[in-house]
Design an enzyme around this catalytic site. Structure first.
Site, PDB file in Angstrom:
ATOM      1  N   ASP A 190       0.845  -1.186  -0.251  1.00  0.00           N
ATOM      2  CA  ASP A 190       0.006  -0.165  -0.037  1.00  0.00           C
ATOM      3  C   ASP A 190       0.723   1.056  -0.124  1.00  0.00           C
ATOM      4  OD1 ASP A 190      -2.449   1.666   0.795  1.00  0.00           O
ATOM      5  OD2 ASP A 190      -1.229   1.856   2.670  1.00  0.00           O
ATOM      6  N   ASP A 228      -1.670  -0.359   6.113  1.00  0.00           N
ATOM      7  CA  ASP A 228      -1.807   0.376   7.383  1.00  0.00           C
ATOM      8  C   ASP A 228      -3.273   0.867   7.557  1.00  0.00           C
ATOM      9  OD1 ASP A 228      -1.729   2.240   5.394  1.00  0.00           O
ATOM     10  OD2 ASP A 228      -1.464   3.821   6.735  1.00  0.00           O
ATOM     11  N   THR A 248       0.006   5.079   1.165  1.00  0.00           N
ATOM     12  CA  THR A 248       0.037   5.935   1.996  1.00  0.00           C
ATOM     13  C   THR A 248       0.033   5.416   3.467  1.00  0.00           C
ATOM     14  OG1 THR A 248      -1.579   6.973   0.624  1.00  0.00           O
ATOM     15  CG2 THR A 248      -1.231   8.293   2.897  1.00  0.00           C
TER      16      THR A 248
END
Ligand code: ADP
Ligand code: MG
Length: 613
Positions: free
Chosen positions: A309, A509, A311
């Site tokens: 991922d 996250d 960001t």
């Protein structure tokens, strides 16, 4: 305490048997004229733990190594070969002691982590300072933390200021300034000043406590490979029995028959496998990699595709507002205020950037009536009869926000910037665009390179715009990039990879990563991930360092290598041993020697993992 006692008992046994052995070797028995009696007594007393386990195995109708060895020992005693019985028992006990010792060392690694917290702490209770046991702390106490000591609870600073080394939890290498109102975490180190802290979470409830709990659970859970190992171990015992019976039928030689029974060990798989996994979990824990179970270590060792991922995962996730562009006559402060009102309870890294900018220029947020989050897109917030929309451009378009030529032109210009633009709209009107820059983690480029070197295909999936996705993808030299991915699409991508026989580790996250983290063979969450992501993941990086993924893969591969070496080694030695016995080349004594030496080799091979770097 119990452990130490157990050792002492075993040591006493071993020493007494060593004495018996020595006596026999010196042929003292000629003098005593009763060596046989000594050997018999030592075999029975010294071998007691083995017989006990053998008896337990009969009771549970399970075929175990202890049972087959006990049968072998009893057989040697029956044919009057007391010395051999003694030697075999002696060897078996040494092997077991060594096994206990190494397993115990693994536990110590985990215990050491727990010991990062102080036993005694100072608290203020009823206006009086006192020293108490950490176990007795309550949420009503005020904990006083001196410079240089470990913070024992999660809590809020109510007095004092200091800098705190949080690397054990977050991996940030620089100490963080803590003033009144700041949050501190158990397990971190207070550096310069005295802090008074009101606990919000104590013991097992702290972040640190949760980490420990996960590791302890992981240690108890059984990896599939371990179950395979147990099965194989049981089969090997049957194999030894079959070998012994065949030997007897063909040779009618009782010595060879007993040798066949004795020579085949299964310790390499029965004890070596859990030991290797324990070592793996212990070592990853030491590196701040929290593996929730042996199964994930096993899976990670087989991974060949890594999905990342962007960001908060590849980027620091502490983005900064770098510019606010306004439209339709609004000013910057208005835009920020409206955005902050909507984002005040969001967990998203971009929300954090907006909130800290709002705090910096001291705009006050309003209250809102209702809020709805759209992971990977943005949010809609009801405030005073208005619908505030904050998110990316496709999200706003979906919700019928009108983009006038100013907005379109601005977005076109910003395409190549590498900054993420969060658009703010009120009902159908775009009020402004907040440009947020988030920098790549220092180790992102080298970590991706390493992951590729390990033979993985590396894929970047982000909810952010295609342009930004491509830009970051180029910088990192990943194999594949996909932008504007919604949570469901991330999940489907993983499913698709799985269907193409890829073994996938997903690293993320956010809330939007949770479905993909669950779907992947191994889900890895950053330490600062949202609670949902942490919950969904199989592995958490306590200190947010991407290099730890490389480290975790290396450790897990080493584990699998050791396990398979032990596996095939055991099968090879057992087969060779039984063949030799069948052909009459083995005496029970030699067979015992081969058995024990090979087991030691396999156990040491696993134990090696504890210390490897
Ligand atoms: P990634 O998949 O790279 O972690 P996200 O899925 O978290 O990125 O975000 C994708 C995009 O959705 C962001 O770039 C942003 O434009 C938008 N977005 C998602 N949540 C929010 C939010 N709470 N506030 C503003 N924008 C958001
Ligand atoms: Mg993210």
């Amino acid at each position: 305490m119990i452990e130490i006692k157990k050792y002492r008992v075993d040591l006493i046994r071993i020493v007494s048997m060593a004495v018996a052995l020595l006596l026999s070797w010196l042929e003292v028995w000629k003098i005593l004229a009763s060596f046989d009696f000594i050997a018999l007594a030592a075999t029975i007393i010294g071998g007691y733990p083995m017989y006990e386990e053998a008896f337990e195995a009969i009771r549970r109708r399970k075929m175990t190594m202890e049972l087959s060895m006990s049968i072998a020992v009893i057989a040697t005693l029956l044919i009057g070969n007391f010395f051999t019985g003694l030697v075999i028992t002696f060897f078996v006990l040494i092997a077991e002691l060594l096994e206990d010792f190494t397993v115990d060392r693994g536990r110590k690694v985990i215990e050491k982590l727990v010991q990062l917290l102080p036993d005694k702490i100072t608290v203020r209770r009823n206006n009086e300072e006192q020293e108490i046991n950490l176990n007795n702390v309550s949420l009503d106490d005020t904990v006083i933390i001196k410079p240089g000591s470990r913070i024992p609870v999660d809590g809020e600073v109510i007095k004092g200021n200091s800098s705190v080394d949080q690397s054990s939890i977050t991996g940030e290498s620089l100490p963080i300034e803590k003033i009144e109102g700041a949050t501190v975490f158990a397990g971190t180190i207070n550096q310069t000043g005295v802090l008074e802290v009101k606990p919000t979470k104590i013991g097992r409830d702290t972040t640190f406590g949760k980490i420990i709990e996960i590791i302890e659970k992981a240690e108890k859970s059984k990896a599939p490979i371990q179950k395979t190992a147990d099965k194989l171990a049981a089969r090997l015992v049957y194999f030894a029995f079959a070998g012994a019976i065949l030997t007897f039928l063909f040779t009618r030689d009782i010595q060879s028959t007993i040798s066949a029974l004795i020579v085949a060990g299964a310790c390499g798989v029965a004890a070596g496998t859990p030991l290797a996994i324990l070592a793996g979990i212990g070592r990853t824990a030491k590196e701040g990699i929290i593996v929730k179970g042996g199964i994930y270590l096993e899976q990670l060792g087989k991974v060949n595709t890594i999905v990342l991922d962007k960001t908060g995962t590849l980027t620091l996730g502490i983005p900064k507002v770098v510019n606010i562009k306004t439209f339709n006559g609004y000013n910057e402060e208005d835009v920020l205020k409206i955005a902050a009102t909507a984002e005040q309870h969001s967990e998203h890294p971009l929300a954090a950037a907006i909130m800290s900018e709002a705090k910096r220029i001291a705009v006050r947020v309003n209250e809102y009536q209702d809020i709805k989050y759209f992971p990977g897109k943005g949010l809609i917030c009801a405030e005073n009869g208005n619908a505030i929309l904050v998110g990316n451009s496709s999200f706003l378009k979906e919700n019928f926000v009108e983009f006038n030529s100013d907005v379109i032109k601005y977005l076109e210009e910003k395409k190549e910037s590498g900054e993420t633009d969060v658009l703010v709209a009120n009902n159908h009107l775009v009020l402004g665009a907040i440009s947020i820059a988030d920098v790549l983690r220092d180790e992102a480029v080298p970590a991706v390179k390493e992951l590729k070197k390990l033979g993985n295909k590396v894929i970047l999936l982000t909810g952010d715009s295609l342009n930004i996705a491509n830009k970051i993808g180029e910088q990192l030299e990943v194999d594949e990039v996909q932008g504007e991915m919604l949570p469901q699409q991330k999940l489907e991508k993983i499913r698709h990879l799985n269907n193409n026989r890829k073994i996938v580790a997903m690293v993320g996250d956010g809330v939007n990563d949770a479905p993909a983290l669950i779907e992947a063979n191994v889900g890895i969450a950053m330490g600062t991930a949202t609670a949902l992501a942490l919950e969904s993941a199989d592995i958490a990086l306590a200190n947010n360092n991407l290099n730890k993924i490389v480290e975790a893969i290396n450790i897990s591969r080493q584990c699998l290598n050791v396990i398979s070496f032990n596996f095939w080694g055991t099968v090879a030695i057992d087969t060779a041993g039984i063949t030799l016995a069948f052909m009459g080349y083995l005496t029970p004594l030699l067979a015992a020697l081969i058995h024990v030496v090979s087991e030691l080799v396999f156990i040491l091979n696993s134990a090696r993992l504890f210390s490897k770097r």
